[in-house]
Every structure is written in C-alpha cells, then in structure tokens.
Motif scaffolding. Sequence first.
Motif, mmCIF file in Angstrom:
data_model
loop_
_atom_site.group_PDB
_atom_site.id
_atom_site.type_symbol
_atom_site.label_atom_id
_atom_site.label_comp_id
_atom_site.label_asym_id
_atom_site.label_seq_id
_atom_site.Cartn_x
_atom_site.Cartn_y
_atom_site.Cartn_z
ATOM 1 N N ALA A 2 0.835 -1.204 0.000
ATOM 2 C CA ALA A 2 0.000 0.000 0.000
ATOM 3 C C ALA A 2 0.874 1.260 0.000
ATOM 4 C CB ALA A 2 -0.933 0.002 1.215
ATOM 5 N N THR A 3 1.969 1.189 0.781
ATOM 6 C CA THR A 3 2.882 2.328 0.821
ATOM 7 C C THR A 3 3.538 2.559 -0.532
ATOM 8 O OG1 THR A 3 3.342 1.920 3.155
ATOM 9 C CG2 THR A 3 4.922 3.287 1.952
ATOM 10 N N GLN A 4 3.984 1.470 -1.178
ATOM 11 C CA GLN A 4 4.615 1.591 -2.494
ATOM 12 C C GLN A 4 3.622 2.137 -3.517
ATOM 13 O OE1 GLN A 4 6.055 -2.363 -3.208
ATOM 14 N NE2 GLN A 4 8.068 -1.942 -2.298
ATOM 15 N N SER A 5 2.371 1.693 -3.417
ATOM 16 C CA SER A 5 1.343 2.170 -4.340
ATOM 17 C C SER A 5 1.106 3.667 -4.149
ATOM 18 C CB SER A 5 0.054 1.399 -4.119
ATOM 19 O OG SER A 5 -0.968 1.867 -4.979
ATOM 20 N N ALA A 6 1.051 4.101 -2.889
ATOM 21 C CA ALA A 6 0.841 5.522 -2.606
ATOM 22 C C ALA A 6 2.020 6.350 -3.107
ATOM 23 C CB ALA A 6 0.645 5.733 -1.104
ATOM 24 N N MET A 7 3.241 5.836 -2.913
ATOM 25 C CA MET A 7 4.429 6.549 -3.387
ATOM 26 C C MET A 7 4.447 6.642 -4.900
ATOM 27 S SD MET A 7 7.347 5.022 -0.820
ATOM 28 C CE MET A 7 8.665 5.879 -1.698
ATOM 29 N N LEU A 8 4.006 5.569 -5.568
ATOM 30 C CA LEU A 8 3.961 5.573 -7.025
ATOM 31 C C LEU A 8 2.964 6.603 -7.534
ATOM 32 C CD1 LEU A 8 4.862 4.363 -9.700
ATOM 33 C CD2 LEU A 8 3.089 2.608 -9.437
#
Length: 243
Positions: free
Chosen positions: A1-7
Amino acid sequence: ATQSAMLRESERLYTTLLNSISHELRTPIAGVAGAADSLLDPAVAADEATRRVLVMNIQEGADRLNRLVENLLDMSRLDSGRLQLRREWCDPGDLIATAVRRWTGGLAGHPLTVAIAPELPLVEVDFALIEQLLVNLIDNAGKYTPAATPIHLSAQVEGKQLVIRVTDAGPGIPVAEHERIFDKFYRLPGSASGGTGLGLSVCRGLAQAHGGTLVAHNVSTGGAQFVLRLPLGDRQPVAREIE
C-alpha cells in the motif's frame, strides 16, 4: 500500500512538472523564435530601434530559459543530496550587484533600490548558487506584484549573520501560505499563468545547504518580504601582501 501511494505521488509530481515545464518553455521559445524570424526581414533589420527591441526580447527569453534550467538542475541536486558547494570568500555587495545585473524583470517597469550597509564582512558561500537564489527572489517579487511597484533590497549584519531582505509593494502573502509557498510546484491560488512553482523551493534549499534560513512575511506598509540569513562564522580570510 505504501509503495502504491508513493507511485501515485511520483506520477502526480511527474505530471505536474511536465505540464509546468512544457508551458514555461513554450513562451520564451516562441518569443525567441519570433524575434529571430523578424530579424531575418531586411526591412526590420535596417531599423535600429526595432532591431534593438527584438535583440532584447531574445536576450530576455534566453535568460528566462537559463533560469528554468538552473532551477531544475539545482532542485535535482538538492533532492539527490549531490549538491556540492564551491565555497569561496565573497563580497555581499558583489553578490547583490551581480544578481541585479542578471535580472531582466526590471523591463516590466519595477523600480529597484538597493541599500547595502557599509563595510560588510566577507561571507563564505558558493557565489553562483547564492546569486541564483537572489535572482529567483528578485524575479519572484517582480512577477507577482503589480507593474511599477517598487522592489527594495537590503543587506546588513545582525549578530553573526549576513541578512539580505527582498521587499516588494504587492498584495502580500496570505498568512496561511507563508510556509506552503516554499513547497515544490506550489503556487498561490489565483496566480497568473506561467511559472513552475520551483523557484522559492530552490531558494530555501540553497539557503539551508549553506547553513542558513529563508523565510517570508508581510510588512506593515504592505507587500511581502523575504529574509535570507547566512552564517558569517568566526573567521575571516587573512589579507596577504601581493609580492
């Protein structure tokens, strides 16, 4: 979820940057191309006054493009932690004079006054980067204030700091926005079209890289004031006799 938000945030910043730069590049490029095309007309080139105006337009467009590229490069180096300062002992008066000479915003009709305290000590900074910082501040004052309103620069020592102030006579900055204006890509609501929202962010980053600070506030007489503070340190260069 964090990686998705950063992307998603990365994509948003990429889109914002691309849109801003494409718009900011188009205007000076069109001006340079148009002026150069006009100069190819023998009738226009023969008129000294017209030719001079067109050459000045080309110079102004080139300076605007140069500032944009420098801001992008500086922001890239600041973000990556790869900004390396080339410190040297500099005369604050020379720094301000060079920045003023580079500023083309004076063509918009803003009277510019400079007040430098006498016998200022030298400051150990990266001359080119602090010059760019000052050019950004002056350009910002000229761009976001009504034509013909004055801009004032001052420099003096306060404690162990060199303090440079850039003051305009515009509408000022909403109090809630005093910090947000230094965010990347942020521009005040209702700002005129153009601009990338990088200039002030780069300014603060360069100030902090030198161990200094940059803040903004409104002045009681109206307008905004940007205050740059740079540490002087406890040592000054020793003058050497020239053999």
